[in-house]
Design a protein around this motif. Structure first.
Motif, PDB file in Angstrom:
ATOM      1  N   ARG A   1       0.821  -1.225   0.000  1.00  0.00           N
ATOM      2  CA  ARG A   1       0.000   0.000   0.000  1.00  0.00           C
ATOM      3  C   ARG A   1       0.847   1.265   0.000  1.00  0.00           C
ATOM      4  O   ARG A   1       0.337   2.361  -0.178  1.00  0.00           O
ATOM      5  N   PHE A   2       2.163   1.125   0.217  1.00  0.00           N
ATOM      6  CA  PHE A   2       3.051   2.290   0.215  1.00  0.00           C
ATOM      7  C   PHE A   2       3.806   2.448  -1.103  1.00  0.00           C
ATOM      8  O   PHE A   2       4.773   3.204  -1.178  1.00  0.00           O
ATOM      9  N   VAL A   3       3.375   1.682  -2.113  1.00  0.00           N
ATOM     10  CA  VAL A   3       4.005   1.770  -3.428  1.00  0.00           C
ATOM     11  C   VAL A   3       2.955   2.140  -4.466  1.00  0.00           C
ATOM     12  O   VAL A   3       1.825   1.654  -4.439  1.00  0.00           O
ATOM     13  N   GLU A   4       3.332   3.016  -5.373  1.00  0.00           N
ATOM     14  CA  GLU A   4       2.444   3.417  -6.458  1.00  0.00           C
ATOM     15  C   GLU A   4       3.271   3.509  -7.741  1.00  0.00           C
ATOM     16  O   GLU A   4       4.442   3.876  -7.709  1.00  0.00           O
ATOM     17  N   GLY A   5       2.639   3.115  -8.873  1.00  0.00           N
ATOM     18  CA  GLY A   5       3.368   3.175 -10.138  1.00  0.00           C
ATOM     19  C   GLY A   5       2.456   2.883 -11.310  1.00  0.00           C
ATOM     20  O   GLY A   5       1.220   2.914 -11.190  1.00  0.00           O
ATOM     21  N   THR A   6       3.061   2.579 -12.459  1.00  0.00           N
ATOM     22  CA  THR A   6       2.305   2.323 -13.684  1.00  0.00           C
ATOM     23  C   THR A   6       1.981   0.838 -13.799  1.00  0.00           C
ATOM     24  O   THR A   6       2.874  -0.010 -13.657  1.00  0.00           O
ATOM     25  N   CYS A   7       0.702   0.525 -14.028  1.00  0.00           N
ATOM     26  CA  CYS A   7       0.244  -0.856 -14.127  1.00  0.00           C
ATOM     27  C   CYS A   7       0.923  -1.545 -15.320  1.00  0.00           C
ATOM     28  O   CYS A   7       0.904  -1.014 -16.440  1.00  0.00           O
ATOM     29  N   PRO A   8       1.504  -2.737 -15.126  1.00  0.00           N
ATOM     30  CA  PRO A   8       2.161  -3.438 -16.241  1.00  0.00           C
ATOM     31  C   PRO A   8       1.169  -4.015 -17.254  1.00  0.00           C
ATOM     32  O   PRO A   8       1.568  -4.432 -18.339  1.00  0.00           O
ATOM     33  N   PHE A   9      -0.119  -4.008 -16.914  1.00  0.00           N
ATOM     34  CA  PHE A   9      -1.127  -4.590 -17.812  1.00  0.00           C
ATOM     35  C   PHE A   9      -1.848  -3.530 -18.645  1.00  0.00           C
ATOM     36  O   PHE A   9      -2.003  -3.677 -19.857  1.00  0.00           O
ATOM     37  N   CYS A  10      -2.312  -2.432 -17.984  1.00  0.00           N
ATOM     38  CA  CYS A  10      -3.128  -1.441 -18.698  1.00  0.00           C
ATOM     39  C   CYS A  10      -2.478  -0.061 -18.742  1.00  0.00           C
ATOM     40  O   CYS A  10      -3.068   0.886 -19.259  1.00  0.00           O
ATOM     41  N   SER A  11      -1.298   0.060 -18.150  1.00  0.00           N
ATOM     42  CA  SER A  11      -0.529   1.319 -18.140  1.00  0.00           C
ATOM     43  C   SER A  11      -1.181   2.439 -17.337  1.00  0.00           C
ATOM     44  O   SER A  11      -0.840   3.610 -17.513  1.00  0.00           O
ATOM     45  N   TYR A  12      -2.134   2.101 -16.463  1.00  0.00           N
ATOM     46  CA  TYR A  12      -2.711   3.100 -15.559  1.00  0.00           C
ATOM     47  C   TYR A  12      -1.603   3.589 -14.626  1.00  0.00           C
ATOM     48  O   TYR A  12      -0.876   2.792 -14.022  1.00  0.00           O
ATOM     49  N   GLU A  13      -1.452   4.897 -14.491  1.00  0.00           N
ATOM     50  CA  GLU A  13      -0.282   5.454 -13.822  1.00  0.00           C
ATOM     51  C   GLU A  13      -0.384   5.533 -12.298  1.00  0.00           C
ATOM     52  O   GLU A  13       0.593   5.895 -11.641  1.00  0.00           O
ATOM     53  N   GLU A  14      -1.555   5.224 -11.731  1.00  0.00           N
ATOM     54  CA  GLU A  14      -1.700   5.313 -10.269  1.00  0.00           C
ATOM     55  C   GLU A  14      -2.075   3.966  -9.665  1.00  0.00           C
ATOM     56  O   GLU A  14      -2.843   3.880  -8.714  1.00  0.00           O
ATOM     57  N   ALA A  15      -1.511   2.897 -10.219  1.00  0.00           N
ATOM     58  CA  ALA A  15      -1.776   1.557  -9.691  1.00  0.00           C
ATOM     59  C   ALA A  15      -1.050   1.375  -8.360  1.00  0.00           C
ATOM     60  O   ALA A  15       0.044   1.903  -8.155  1.00  0.00           O
ATOM     61  N   ARG A  16      -1.687   0.649  -7.449  1.00  0.00           N
ATOM     62  CA  ARG A  16      -1.067   0.357  -6.153  1.00  0.00           C
ATOM     63  C   ARG A  16      -0.171  -0.877  -6.274  1.00  0.00           C
ATOM     64  O   ARG A  16      -0.185  -1.584  -7.275  1.00  0.00           O
ATOM     65  N   GLY A  17       0.584  -1.120  -5.196  1.00  0.00           N
ATOM     66  CA  GLY A  17       1.520  -2.236  -5.222  1.00  0.00           C
ATOM     67  C   GLY A  17       0.897  -3.600  -5.113  1.00  0.00           C
ATOM     68  O   GLY A  17       1.600  -4.614  -5.152  1.00  0.00           O
ATOM     69  N   ASP A  18      -0.426  -3.665  -4.951  1.00  0.00           N
ATOM     70  CA  ASP A  18      -1.072  -4.974  -4.864  1.00  0.00           C
ATOM     71  C   ASP A  18      -2.142  -5.178  -5.938  1.00  0.00           C
ATOM     72  O   ASP A  18      -2.461  -6.305  -6.296  1.00  0.00           O
ATOM     73  N   GLN A  19      -2.725  -4.063  -6.454  1.00  0.00           N
ATOM     74  CA  GLN A  19      -3.817  -4.193  -7.417  1.00  0.00           C
ATOM     75  C   GLN A  19      -3.982  -2.886  -8.196  1.00  0.00           C
ATOM     76  O   GLN A  19      -3.740  -1.799  -7.674  1.00  0.00           O
ATOM     77  N   CYS A  20      -4.400  -3.037  -9.440  1.00  0.00           N
ATOM     78  CA  CYS A  20      -4.692  -1.861 -10.259  1.00  0.00           C
ATOM     79  C   CYS A  20      -6.176  -1.539 -10.144  1.00  0.00           C
ATOM     80  O   CYS A  20      -7.028  -2.384 -10.414  1.00  0.00           O
TER      81      CYS A  20
END
Length: 263
Positions: A16-35
């Motif tokens: 929950r302390f990680v945020e980044g780009t989803c490797p599947f849909c490229s959504y830029e605010e995906a969390r470290g456990d689920q997009c």
């Protein structure tokens, strides 16, 4: 395992302390456990352009050790109030069986009766009762709350929380009984025997005391196996009562002044 670590915060980051780009849909605010956009589960190290949500720094992948529990082997105990029993004893196990995925089913369903408040019922919506945040604000140490709530745990029938009874049980049982015994025995051993109980010749009275304590301990273990925690606590308090009586009868503060046999 490999896990993201923030070198600036000097800690491994929970998902929950990680945020980044989803490797599947490229959504830029995906969390470290689920997009949240595509709904797919993500392993945090798979995120593109990961960021630490605490300091907005760039975390790095580092090896870390984890402890895993082999659940099909640690029996499953469920603790709940009695109104949740139908769901957890029938509906949820049926769902797990229906999934045909070899889930661990509940082995021990530990349900309590209701804990009431003074002369009525707890109600958070109406502000009746004492709850976690309020308990913290009273300044009463957490161990006193733990002791009292275990002491009146509604294992066989409904029980009631009472402020006056909390004070009474704290003073009579936790302080004057258990605390008094531990303090007296510990202080005496530390003051006169360097904190070590010396070898001693047991009298018939000593052996009778040990037999009573052994019986209480055996009962304590049996009750814990049955998850009758309130009754198990009574055994501990009974042991300390035996200890206090033993100290009162033997008056070690007098005998320590005698000869070596008395010591």
């Amino acid at each position: 395992l490999e896990q993201l670590r923030c070198e600036d915060c000097q800690q491994f980051l929970a998902d929950r302390f990680v945020e980044g780009t989803c490797p599947f849909c490229s959504y830029e605010e995906a969390r470290g456990d689920q997009c949240d956009k595509c709904g797919k589960l993500i392993n945090a190290v798979e995120l593109k352009n990961p960021q630490c949500k605490i300091c907005r720094g760039v975390p790095v992948v580092r090896p870390t050790q984890h402890l895993f529990l082999d659940l099909p082997k640690v029996e499953l105990y469920n603790f709940m109030a009695k109104d949740n029993v139908p769901f957890h004893s029938v509906i949820f196990p049926c769902s797990l069986l229906g999934a045909d995925d070899n889930y661990t089913l509940v082995n021990h369903l530990i349900a309590t009766e209701y804990l009431n408040y003074e002369d009525g019922k707890f109600s958070k919506s109406r502000g009746v009762g004492v709850f976690g945040d309020m308990a913290k604000d009273t300044g009463i140490p957490a161990d006193i709350w733990r002791f009292y709530l275990l002491y009146l745990r509604p294992e066989g029938q409904d029980s009631a929380f009472s402020w006056s009874d909390l004070m009474l049980k704290n003073n009579s049982e936790l302080l004057n009984n258990l605390g008094n015994f531990i303090n007296r025995a510990g202080m005496f051993a530390c003051k006169f025997f360097g904190g070590i109980v010396p070898a001693m010749v047991l009298t018939a009275d000593d052996k009778r005391l040990l037999a009573r304590v052994t019986l209480e301990l055996r009962q304590y273990h049996q009750l814990l196996e049955k998850v009758r925690i309130r009754d198990a606590l009574r055994c501990i308090l009974s042991i300390s009562r035996h200890g206090n009586q033993y100290i009162q009868v033997n008056e070690p503060w007098k005998r320590i002044k005698g000869d070596e046999k008395d010591r």
